[in-house]
Design a protein around this motif. Structure first.
Motif, mmCIF file in Angstrom:
data_model
loop_
_atom_site.group_PDB
_atom_site.id
_atom_site.type_symbol
_atom_site.label_atom_id
_atom_site.label_comp_id
_atom_site.label_asym_id
_atom_site.label_seq_id
_atom_site.Cartn_x
_atom_site.Cartn_y
_atom_site.Cartn_z
ATOM 1 N N MET A 284 0.824 -1.210 0.000
ATOM 2 C CA MET A 284 0.000 0.000 0.000
ATOM 3 C C MET A 284 0.861 1.265 0.000
ATOM 4 S SD MET A 284 -2.915 -1.152 -0.406
ATOM 5 C CE MET A 284 -3.749 0.397 -0.384
ATOM 6 N N GLN A 285 1.968 1.223 0.728
ATOM 7 C CA GLN A 285 2.888 2.358 0.761
ATOM 8 C C GLN A 285 3.463 2.616 -0.637
ATOM 9 O OE1 GLN A 285 6.275 1.453 3.193
ATOM 10 N NE2 GLN A 285 6.917 3.570 3.348
ATOM 11 N N GLU A 286 3.891 1.565 -1.307
ATOM 12 C CA GLU A 286 4.455 1.718 -2.646
ATOM 13 C C GLU A 286 3.392 2.126 -3.660
ATOM 14 O OE1 GLU A 286 7.725 1.742 -3.286
ATOM 15 O OE2 GLU A 286 7.917 1.459 -1.128
ATOM 16 N N LEU A 287 2.176 1.604 -3.525
ATOM 17 C CA LEU A 287 1.085 1.991 -4.413
ATOM 18 C C LEU A 287 0.760 3.470 -4.259
ATOM 19 C CD1 LEU A 287 -1.038 1.059 -6.482
ATOM 20 C CD2 LEU A 287 -2.542 0.567 -4.548
ATOM 21 N N LEU A 288 0.730 3.948 -3.025
ATOM 22 C CA LEU A 288 0.476 5.370 -2.786
ATOM 23 C C LEU A 288 1.574 6.232 -3.398
ATOM 24 C CD1 LEU A 288 -1.243 7.566 -1.434
ATOM 25 C CD2 LEU A 288 0.115 7.216 0.620
ATOM 26 N N LYS A 289 2.850 5.820 -3.226
ATOM 27 C CA LYS A 289 3.950 6.584 -3.828
ATOM 28 C C LYS A 289 3.852 6.589 -5.343
ATOM 29 C CE LYS A 289 7.294 4.642 -1.237
ATOM 30 N NZ LYS A 289 8.670 4.333 -0.815
ATOM 31 N N PHE A 290 3.490 5.436 -5.918
ATOM 32 C CA PHE A 290 3.344 5.352 -7.373
ATOM 33 C C PHE A 290 2.237 6.278 -7.864
ATOM 34 C CE2 PHE A 290 1.102 3.482 -11.006
ATOM 35 C CZ PHE A 290 2.112 3.542 -11.955
ATOM 36 N N LEU A 291 1.097 6.264 -7.190
ATOM 37 C CA LEU A 291 -0.010 7.116 -7.615
ATOM 38 C C LEU A 291 0.323 8.598 -7.480
ATOM 39 C CD1 LEU A 291 -3.031 5.099 -6.198
ATOM 40 C CD2 LEU A 291 -2.292 5.291 -8.589
ATOM 41 N N LEU A 292 1.021 8.966 -6.416
ATOM 42 C CA LEU A 292 1.441 10.369 -6.261
ATOM 43 C C LEU A 292 2.420 10.772 -7.363
ATOM 44 C CD1 LEU A 292 1.874 10.644 -2.395
ATOM 45 C CD2 LEU A 292 0.220 11.862 -3.813
ATOM 46 N N ALA A 293 3.388 9.912 -7.652
ATOM 47 C CA ALA A 293 4.362 10.220 -8.693
ATOM 48 C C ALA A 293 3.693 10.289 -10.062
ATOM 49 C CB ALA A 293 5.475 9.174 -8.698
ATOM 50 N N LEU A 294 2.780 9.353 -10.336
ATOM 51 C CA LEU A 294 2.073 9.355 -11.614
ATOM 52 C C LEU A 294 1.229 10.608 -11.776
ATOM 53 C CD1 LEU A 294 1.400 7.788 -14.211
ATOM 54 C CD2 LEU A 294 -0.507 6.755 -12.958
ATOM 55 N N SER A 295 0.535 11.017 -10.700
ATOM 56 C CA SER A 295 -0.281 12.235 -10.806
ATOM 57 C C SER A 295 0.597 13.463 -11.030
ATOM 58 C CB SER A 295 -1.161 12.402 -9.573
ATOM 59 O OG SER A 295 -0.376 12.565 -8.426
ATOM 60 N N MET A 296 1.761 13.529 -10.374
ATOM 61 C CA MET A 296 2.651 14.673 -10.610
ATOM 62 C C MET A 296 3.191 14.659 -12.040
ATOM 63 S SD MET A 296 4.746 15.270 -7.067
ATOM 64 C CE MET A 296 5.236 13.589 -6.790
ATOM 65 N N LEU A 297 3.483 13.471 -12.551
ATOM 66 C CA LEU A 297 3.966 13.359 -13.923
ATOM 67 C C LEU A 297 2.896 13.793 -14.913
ATOM 68 C CD1 LEU A 297 6.419 12.383 -15.586
ATOM 69 C CD2 LEU A 297 5.346 10.134 -15.652
ATOM 70 N N LEU B 227 0.315 15.812 -14.257
ATOM 71 C CA LEU B 227 0.082 17.255 -14.088
ATOM 72 C C LEU B 227 1.196 18.097 -14.707
ATOM 73 C CD1 LEU B 227 -1.341 17.388 -10.458
ATOM 74 C CD2 LEU B 227 -2.582 17.768 -12.604
ATOM 75 N N SER B 228 2.409 17.568 -14.749
ATOM 76 C CA SER B 228 3.513 18.324 -15.339
ATOM 77 C C SER B 228 3.430 18.363 -16.858
ATOM 78 C CB SER B 228 4.853 17.740 -14.914
ATOM 79 O OG SER B 228 5.079 16.500 -15.565
ATOM 80 N N GLY B 229 2.642 17.442 -17.450
ATOM 81 C CA GLY B 229 2.481 17.433 -18.891
ATOM 82 C C GLY B 229 3.574 16.705 -19.650
ATOM 83 N N SER B 230 4.459 16.018 -18.947
ATOM 84 C CA SER B 230 5.556 15.332 -19.636
ATOM 85 C C SER B 230 5.461 13.819 -19.508
ATOM 86 C CB SER B 230 6.896 15.821 -19.083
ATOM 87 O OG SER B 230 6.976 15.554 -17.702
ATOM 88 N N SER B 231 4.255 13.317 -19.324
ATOM 89 C CA SER B 231 4.102 11.874 -19.113
ATOM 90 C C SER B 231 4.443 11.076 -20.362
ATOM 91 C CB SER B 231 2.690 11.542 -18.642
ATOM 92 O OG SER B 231 1.740 12.002 -19.577
ATOM 93 N N SER B 232 4.070 11.572 -21.539
ATOM 94 C CA SER B 232 4.346 10.800 -22.756
ATOM 95 C C SER B 232 5.843 10.764 -23.066
ATOM 96 C CB SER B 232 3.570 11.371 -23.949
ATOM 97 O OG SER B 232 3.961 12.709 -24.181
ATOM 98 N N SER B 233 6.550 11.850 -22.839
ATOM 99 C CA SER B 233 7.987 11.845 -23.110
ATOM 100 C C SER B 233 8.760 11.038 -22.066
ATOM 101 C CB SER B 233 8.530 13.273 -23.161
ATOM 102 O OG SER B 233 8.399 13.902 -21.911
#
Length: 145
Positions: A57-70, A72-78
């Protein structure tokens, strides 16, 4: 196909030898986290809890936070361009598995050691990493490091 891993360059020593107020504030927050994390973990995590579930659960939460920041930054595809499952396994699987084992061991230590002992032992990994960096790579640490 090779996977490129970018690294951030350390700030040059010619910039400023003193820390600004923002850096000191973040260092204070980090020290408070190190001080309270073992106490809070021991208080709110029962001894008979399934440790692998907590870590998952700790790693899933970190992954979701990192994915949302990625996203929101607009650079997810690159950021994922050129990555395949095979390249991910070759580059990231072993470090991720070792990190999960380390987290399980840390949770066990949180529950069985007092906060001061845990923090002292936990910080030895920083010293051992610096020593290995010196012995294996021949790199010395700067005064600031």
């Amino acid at each position: 196909k090779q996977v490129k891993i970018s690294t951030m360059a350390a700030p040059s020593s010619s910039s400023s030898s003193s820390l600004d107020k923002k850096a000191l504030f973040y260092m204070l927050l980090l020290s408070l986290q190190f001080a309270f994390q073992p106490l809070l973990t021991r208080s709110y995590t029962p001894q008979n809890i399934c440790r692998s579930t907590v870590i998952l659960m700790q790693e899933l939460l970190k992954f979701l936070l990192a994915l949302s920041m990625l996203i929101l930054s607009g650079s997810s595809s690159s950021a994922v361009q050129g990555w395949t499952i095979t390249s991910w396994v070759m580059v990231a699987f072993l470090p991720a598995a070792l990190y999960a084992v380390q987290n399980i061991a840390a949770l066990q230590a949180y529950q069985n050691l007092d906060a001061l002992t845990f923090n002292v032992l936990n910080q030895t990994k920083t010293l051992s990493a610096a020593l290995c960096c010196y012995l294996v790579m021949g790199r010395t640490q700067s005064y600031m490091q």
